[in-house]
Design an enzyme around this catalytic site. Structure first.
Site, PDB file in Angstrom:
ATOM      1  N   SER A 126      -2.210   5.017  -1.167  1.00 60.75           N
ATOM      2  CA  SER A 126      -2.925   3.372  -2.081  1.00 60.75           C
ATOM      3  C   SER A 126      -3.724   3.218  -0.573  1.00 60.75           C
ATOM      4  O   SER A 126      -4.403   3.860   0.211  1.00 60.75           O
ATOM      5  CB  SER A 126      -1.969   2.550  -1.523  1.00 60.75           C
ATOM      6  OG  SER A 126      -1.557   2.559   0.366  1.00 60.75           O
ATOM      7  N   SER A 128      -4.487   0.384   1.210  1.00 61.80           N
ATOM      8  CA  SER A 128      -4.065  -0.478   2.109  1.00 61.80           C
ATOM      9  C   SER A 128      -4.862  -0.002   3.434  1.00 61.80           C
ATOM     10  O   SER A 128      -5.318  -1.103   4.116  1.00 61.80           O
ATOM     11  CB  SER A 128      -2.371   0.065   2.569  1.00 61.80           C
ATOM     12  OG  SER A 128      -2.841   0.776   3.096  1.00 61.80           O
ATOM     13  N   LYS A 183       0.782   2.287   8.914  1.00 62.39           N
ATOM     14  CA  LYS A 183      -0.519   0.578   8.946  1.00 62.39           C
ATOM     15  C   LYS A 183      -1.293   0.725  10.528  1.00 62.39           C
ATOM     16  O   LYS A 183      -0.754   1.925  10.837  1.00 62.39           O
ATOM     17  CB  LYS A 183       0.301  -0.680   8.725  1.00 62.39           C
ATOM     18  CG  LYS A 183       0.981  -0.789   7.375  1.00 62.39           C
ATOM     19  CD  LYS A 183       0.204  -1.071   6.506  1.00 62.39           C
ATOM     20  CE  LYS A 183       0.921  -0.874   5.219  1.00 62.39           C
ATOM     21  NZ  LYS A 183       0.145  -1.442   3.781  1.00 62.39           N
ATOM     22  N   SER A 288      -3.117  -5.070   1.237  1.00 60.42           N
ATOM     23  CA  SER A 288      -2.090  -4.420   1.995  1.00 60.42           C
ATOM     24  C   SER A 288      -1.003  -5.522   2.186  1.00 60.42           C
ATOM     25  O   SER A 288      -0.895  -6.395   2.836  1.00 60.42           O
ATOM     26  CB  SER A 288      -2.919  -4.068   3.724  1.00 60.42           C
ATOM     27  OG  SER A 288      -2.017  -3.792   4.552  1.00 60.42           O
TER      28      SER A 288
END
Length: 323
Positions: A126, A128, A183, A288
């Site tokens: 993705s 994010s 992250k 995100s």
């Protein structure tokens, strides 16, 4: 044994097929562990039972052949056309069900050990973490940077470095531990972190930030405001979507552990990070789903530290280390 091996391969095919089609979530670590144990069993059986039995049969064949030749020689017959080479090779040949089990053990074991204790590859699914990581980037994660953990159960047995602000970390998604998320660490245990009006503050101090040229996202065909941000000793880039509101929609917030340590408002969120936990955010701040939505990441959910893009088939220039 060939029937049992065939059934095992059929079960593996069903499991992988259901995983690929989305009928159930797969656990690759558990699968590798099971494959290692099963092939180890075959490898031990081959080494200590099946291979000695084949060698004994080949030896017996050679002895019988020698005895027959000696018997014929005693009768004055010296011209014997019997050649047991092919028969002996057939006796010593490893059957397919051992070739595809015991023969694979060294490779599967090496992959299991390397993936469990050294490095693990991941694919970014993705956006994010744009602009640091793009969709399709293939990255490596250092599994021992934060300590040695037992595979499958992820139990830390040897400590190493502690996570630092600015680290790009892979971890088990707290909502669904069968999934891995990536992250950036923005706050450590005991920190008070605030993301108010799209400005990040840690322990009352605004995080250093300077504006960069706008970033063009080829997937959305849009320009986003881009900033250089410094968390701890790590300087990296982030994106901010000026058209998105700063607050987290209440209906999008999960009922996570220690939720009472967070305060949500129309300007954003303020959280006190509990002991043994970390607050994570994506570099693509307004695109995100991170700790603002599902809470803190516990230490026992950590997988490792991401540190290098080893391949991107759409852009070879992406290969290299990143912050």
């Amino acid at each position: 044994m060939s029937l049992i091996t065939g059934l095992l391969y059929a079960a593996l095919a069903v499991y992988l097929g259901g995983w690929y089609t989305g009928r159930w979530h797969g656990n690759f670590s558990l699968l590798l562990f099971v494959l290692t144990v099963v092939t180890l069993g075959y490898w031990l059986a081959e080494r200590y039972r099946f291979k000695p039995a084949r060698e004994a049969a080949a030896t017996q064949l050679a002895q019988q052949n020698d005895a027959r030749r000696a018997q014929l020689a005693a009768q004055g017959i010296t011209q014997v056309d019997t050649d047991i080479t092919q028969a002996r090779e057939r006796l010593l040949m490893q059957p397919w069900w051992l070739d595809w089990t015991a023969g694979l053990f060294p490779v599967i074991c090496a992959v299991f050990l390397m993936r469990s204790f050294l490095f693990e590859p991941f694919k970014i699914p993705s956006g994010s973490m744009i602009p640091t990581l793009l969709v399709g980037d293939l990255i490596l994660v250092n599994k021992f940077h934060y300590g040695i953990r037992l595979p499958v159960i992820n139990k830390k047995i040897i400590s190493n470095n502690e996570p630092q602000r600015g680290d790009v970390m892979v971890f088990r998604y707290p909502v669904d531990p069968s999934l891995d998320y990536i992250k950036r660490v923005v706050a450590l245990p005991g920190d008070e972190v605030a993301y108010i009006n799209k400005k990040l503050t840690v322990n009352g101090k605004p995080v250093e930030q300077s504006q960069l040229p706008q970033f063009y996202d080829e997937d959305t065909l849009r320009y986003f405001d881009q900033y250089s941000e410094k968390l701890g000793q790590v300087e990296h880039r982030i994106l901010v979507d000026k058209d998105r509101p700063p607050f987290v929609p209440p209906q999008a917030v999960f009922d996570f552990p220690n939720k009472e340590l967070c305060r949500y408002s129309g300007e954003g969120v303020v959280c006190k990070v509990p002991a043994g936990h970390y607050f994570m955010m994506g570099d693509n701040r307004d695109n995100s789903q991170d700790s603002r939505f599902w809470g803190f990441v516990p230490d026992d959910a950590i997988v490792g530290k991401a540190f290098v893009i080893w391949m991107n088939f759409g852009d070879f220039k992406r290969i290299g280390f990143f912050n």
